[in-house]
Design a protein around this motif. Structure first.
Motif, PDB file in Angstrom:
ATOM      1  N   PRO A 130     -10.714   6.539  -1.639  1.00 44.26           N
ATOM      2  CA  PRO A 130      -9.498   7.632  -1.691  1.00 44.26           C
ATOM      3  C   PRO A 130      -9.957   8.730  -2.835  1.00 44.26           C
ATOM      4  O   PRO A 130     -10.525   8.446  -3.857  1.00 44.26           O
ATOM      5  N   PHE A 190      -7.989  -1.926  -4.595  1.00 43.62           N
ATOM      6  CA  PHE A 190      -8.976  -2.137  -3.495  1.00 43.62           C
ATOM      7  C   PHE A 190      -8.751  -3.371  -2.538  1.00 43.62           C
ATOM      8  O   PHE A 190      -8.799  -2.877  -1.415  1.00 43.62           O
ATOM      9  N   ALA A 213       0.696  -1.279  -0.045  1.00 44.13           N
ATOM     10  CA  ALA A 213       0.049  -0.122   0.046  1.00 44.13           C
ATOM     11  C   ALA A 213       0.931   1.349  -0.098  1.00 44.13           C
ATOM     12  O   ALA A 213       0.438   2.340   0.296  1.00 44.13           O
ATOM     13  N   LEU A 214       2.171   1.101  -0.760  1.00 46.70           N
ATOM     14  CA  LEU A 214       2.897   2.369  -0.399  1.00 46.70           C
ATOM     15  C   LEU A 214       2.365   3.468  -1.608  1.00 46.70           C
ATOM     16  O   LEU A 214       2.042   4.677  -1.410  1.00 46.70           O
ATOM     17  N   VAL A 215       2.057   2.980  -2.609  1.00 45.12           N
ATOM     18  CA  VAL A 215       1.671   3.721  -3.771  1.00 45.12           C
ATOM     19  C   VAL A 215       0.548   3.000  -4.509  1.00 45.12           C
ATOM     20  O   VAL A 215       0.671   1.807  -4.956  1.00 45.12           O
ATOM     21  N   PHE A 273       3.038   6.045   0.556  1.00 41.70           N
ATOM     22  CA  PHE A 273       1.934   6.466   1.230  1.00 41.70           C
ATOM     23  C   PHE A 273       1.276   7.915   0.838  1.00 41.70           C
ATOM     24  O   PHE A 273       0.323   8.237   1.619  1.00 41.70           O
ATOM     25  N   PHE A 326      -7.391  -0.743  21.107  1.00 43.69           N
ATOM     26  CA  PHE A 326      -7.193   0.333  21.747  1.00 43.69           C
ATOM     27  C   PHE A 326      -8.198   0.872  22.538  1.00 43.69           C
ATOM     28  O   PHE A 326      -8.475   1.348  23.556  1.00 43.69           O
ATOM     29  N   LEU A 327      -9.409   1.064  21.653  1.00 43.73           N
ATOM     30  CA  LEU A 327     -10.832   1.773  21.956  1.00 43.73           C
ATOM     31  C   LEU A 327     -11.387   0.900  23.171  1.00 43.73           C
ATOM     32  O   LEU A 327     -11.813   1.469  23.956  1.00 43.73           O
ATOM     33  N   TRP A 342      -0.684   8.764  -1.501  1.00 49.04           N
ATOM     34  CA  TRP A 342      -2.237   8.472  -1.580  1.00 49.04           C
ATOM     35  C   TRP A 342      -2.960   8.622  -0.411  1.00 49.04           C
ATOM     36  O   TRP A 342      -3.924   9.345  -0.325  1.00 49.04           O
ATOM     37  N   LEU A 343      -2.465   7.953   0.773  1.00 45.61           N
ATOM     38  CA  LEU A 343      -3.280   8.036   1.782  1.00 45.61           C
ATOM     39  C   LEU A 343      -3.145   9.170   2.602  1.00 45.61           C
ATOM     40  O   LEU A 343      -4.274   9.785   3.305  1.00 45.61           O
ATOM     41  N   ARG A 393      -6.080  -2.379  -0.114  1.00 50.06           N
ATOM     42  CA  ARG A 393      -6.567  -1.156   0.923  1.00 50.06           C
ATOM     43  C   ARG A 393      -7.352  -1.510   1.865  1.00 50.06           C
ATOM     44  O   ARG A 393      -7.232  -1.132   3.074  1.00 50.06           O
ATOM     45  N   ILE A 394      -8.355  -2.320   1.630  1.00 50.64           N
ATOM     46  CA  ILE A 394      -9.466  -2.877   2.655  1.00 50.64           C
ATOM     47  C   ILE A 394      -8.759  -3.832   3.516  1.00 50.64           C
ATOM     48  O   ILE A 394      -8.957  -3.645   4.746  1.00 50.64           O
ATOM     49  N   LEU A 444     -10.193   6.885   8.594  1.00 50.75           N
ATOM     50  CA  LEU A 444      -9.193   6.154   7.777  1.00 50.75           C
ATOM     51  C   LEU A 444     -10.178   5.129   6.870  1.00 50.75           C
ATOM     52  O   LEU A 444      -9.575   4.783   5.946  1.00 50.75           O
ATOM     53  N   GLY A 445     -11.269   4.705   7.395  1.00 52.83           N
ATOM     54  CA  GLY A 445     -12.030   4.079   6.692  1.00 52.83           C
ATOM     55  C   GLY A 445     -12.498   4.767   5.343  1.00 52.83           C
ATOM     56  O   GLY A 445     -12.362   4.264   4.194  1.00 52.83           O
ATOM     57  N   LEU A 462     -10.905   8.703  14.249  1.00 53.89           N
ATOM     58  CA  LEU A 462      -9.736   8.177  13.688  1.00 53.89           C
ATOM     59  C   LEU A 462     -10.195   7.091  12.701  1.00 53.89           C
ATOM     60  O   LEU A 462      -9.916   7.086  11.459  1.00 53.89           O
ATOM     61  N   ILE A 463     -10.798   6.128  13.359  1.00 55.48           N
ATOM     62  CA  ILE A 463     -11.321   4.826  12.616  1.00 55.48           C
ATOM     63  C   ILE A 463     -12.094   5.276  11.366  1.00 55.48           C
ATOM     64  O   ILE A 463     -11.784   4.733  10.249  1.00 55.48           O
ATOM     65  N   PHE A 517      -6.811  -1.600   5.815  1.00 59.31           N
ATOM     66  CA  PHE A 517      -8.017  -0.742   6.720  1.00 59.31           C
ATOM     67  C   PHE A 517      -8.377  -1.877   7.812  1.00 59.31           C
ATOM     68  O   PHE A 517      -8.475  -1.505   9.085  1.00 59.31           O
ATOM     69  N   MET A 537      -9.258   5.323   2.997  1.00 54.30           N
ATOM     70  CA  MET A 537      -8.746   4.123   2.457  1.00 54.30           C
ATOM     71  C   MET A 537      -9.578   3.559   1.700  1.00 54.30           C
ATOM     72  O   MET A 537      -9.195   3.042   0.547  1.00 54.30           O
ATOM     73  N   ILE A 538     -10.999   3.409   1.797  1.00 62.12           N
ATOM     74  CA  ILE A 538     -11.859   2.703   0.910  1.00 62.12           C
ATOM     75  C   ILE A 538     -12.269   3.679   0.031  1.00 62.12           C
ATOM     76  O   ILE A 538     -12.506   3.079  -1.430  1.00 62.12           O
ATOM     77  N   LEU A 550      -6.819  -0.274  16.560  1.00 61.03           N
ATOM     78  CA  LEU A 550      -7.468   0.917  16.953  1.00 61.03           C
ATOM     79  C   LEU A 550      -8.809   0.406  17.787  1.00 61.03           C
ATOM     80  O   LEU A 550      -9.006   1.154  18.667  1.00 61.03           O
ATOM     81  N   THR A 588     -10.450   8.459  19.048  1.00 63.66           N
ATOM     82  CA  THR A 588     -10.095   7.153  18.245  1.00 63.66           C
ATOM     83  C   THR A 588     -10.843   6.667  17.460  1.00 63.66           C
ATOM     84  O   THR A 588     -10.762   6.012  16.257  1.00 63.66           O
ATOM     85  N   GLY A 589     -12.305   6.790  17.816  1.00 61.47           N
ATOM     86  CA  GLY A 589     -13.348   6.201  17.263  1.00 61.47           C
ATOM     87  C   GLY A 589     -13.378   7.266  15.673  1.00 61.47           C
ATOM     88  O   GLY A 589     -13.444   6.648  14.485  1.00 61.47           O
TER      89      GLY A 589
END
Lengths: 56, 354
Positions: free
Chosen positions: B257, A21, A15-17, B82, A38-39, B84-85, A24-25, B250-251, B246-247, A28, B254-255, A35, B243-244
């Motif tokens: 872009p 899909f 996923a660098l460039v 990264f 962590f939550l 793109w991200l 990416r998924i 990111l969703g 951020l998720i 994610f 990433m899904i 996360l 955090t929520g």
């Protein structure tokens, strides 16, 4: 030439460039999982400090 | 050997840290059925931080000239690790930020948190919202693709009809008659220097005021006891919200872009169906429904004047709602808020559908 192509495949797979899909998924899902763990830990700790403060 | 705790070590050298900690430990946040809305202030700050970091990273590779802008953004997406991200987070983060800041502003409005002694918090908050919209407007042109170019061409045309200063505002934004190299340079300079510096100063002022004046409690709402201690109880709530978000961010990033269009060609004709970003749609829709001439006056000019008067009145609300200072609800202000929300919501839906 082969090395350049290989590097491009590696870059896309990690996923660098311009990742696909699928990449990416997957990326994610992995990050979201970390996360969410962590939550949950934050939530449990919050419950604990709330009890100590007499809020719950 | 005696072990020294890092906190004590730091406090010996920076006594301010200890003072700050004891201040935050004494600070409380009111606990009632609308306490959830207090999270949006911190969340706005968190998203601003994300925009700042991703913006700096993008600026390392971006080139603000019509010849290179689109190509440099393409390079960010296709060659920079990264990239793109980072770009996608920056674009989606801008949308998130507008949503969060609007929720923060409307919850402040309906909870009447602007009342005495927090008038300056409302003033600074309103200016920060305008700055955020300014960030969105100036950032939109930077990829220099067809949509961005023609949307900015139309967007920078709107202030032209403002009486007296209209032409000056357009020239200041464009640096000439048309959107070109000068406009791109100006938008970029405003986006990466003027707006961030002003926003950081105002946000600092806003946050310091919040710490000094404390959190406001809505009128007539029963407060539960004990309140939330800010440190650590409320900090945990803030962290969960961050955090929520951020998720979620990111969703989206990433899904879905952000795509980059073809390089803009100023000599080509404008493509059909160009419309601004969703947060400018209420203004866009109003301009569409108001006739070109109203009683021999330009419709666009009337909308611009109404917008300026409306914004000034909105910023001056703490000085108009005198009942709030006496801890009383004024139904007029509740109705104004609801009508405004409904108008914005409906005009966005209408603009998207038509």
């Amino acid at each position: 030439m082969f090395n350049i192509k290989l590097a491009a495949v590696i870059n896309r797979s990690f996923a660098l460039v311009e990742p696909s899909f699928g990449v990416r998924i997957s990326m994610f899902i992995l990050i979201a999982f970390i996360l969410i763990v962590f939550l949950v830990l934050l939530y449990l700790r919050m419950q604990e400090v709330d009890k100590q403060s007499g809020i719950k | 050997m005696e072990r020294i705790r890092f906190k004590d070590w730091l406090n010996e050298r920076l006594p301010l840290v200890g003072h700050l900690e004891s201040f935050l430990r004494q600070k409380t946040v009111p606990r009632h059925k609308y306490s959830f809305f207090y999270l949006f202030g911190g969340l706005s700050l968190f998203l601003f931080g994300i925009q700042l970091v991703t913006g700096i990273l993008l600026a390392l590779y971006y080139s603000p000239t019509p010849e290179n802008a689109n190509e440099s953004v393409r390079r960010i997406i296709t060659e920079v690790n990264f990239g793109w991200l980072i770009r996608s987070i920056h674009v989606w983060g801008a949308n998130f930020m507008v949503v969060v800041v609007l929720i923060h502003m409307f919850s402040t409005y309906f909870m009447k948190a602007y009342r005495n002694p927090r008038e300056f918090m409302w003033l600074t908050g309103s200016v920060i919202l305008l700055l955020i919209l300014g960030f969105a407007f100036t950032g939109y042109l930077l990829p220099w693709d067809t949509t961005a170019y023609f949307a900015t061409q139309i967007g920078t045309e709107i202030p032209k009809s403002i009486p007296i200063v209209g032409d000056l505002v357009v020239t200041l934004l464009r640096g000439g008659d048309e959107v070109g190299a000068e406009a791109l340079k100006r938008m970029y300079t405003i986006h990466v220097t003027v707006l961030p510096i002003t926003a950081i100063i105002l946000i600092l002022f806003h946050v310091i005021l919040q710490q000094v004046l404390g959190t406001s409690k809505p009128i007539g709402i029963e407060e539960r006891k004990p309140p939330f201690p800010f440190l650590p109880n409320y900090v945990y709530r803030d962290s969960i919200a961050w955090t929520g978000t951020l998720i979620l961010l990111l969703g989206f990033a990433m899904i879905h872009p952000q795509e980059l269009g073809e390089r803009a060609d100023p000599f080509a004709s404008a493509p059909t169906g160009i419309r601004p970003e969703w947060y400018f749609l209420p203004l866009y829709q109003t301009l569409r429904i108001v006739p070109t001439r109203v009683l021999s006056l330009s419709g666009e000019m009337l909308v611009n004047v109404a917008l300026i008067v409306g914004l000034t009145a909105w910023v001056a609300i703490p000085f108009m709602d005198r009942k709030a200072d006496r801890e009383q609800q004024d139904p007029l202000f509740q109705v104004v808020g609801i009508v405004l929300l409904l108008y914005c919501g409906f005009s966005i839906i209408l603009a998207l559908l038509t």
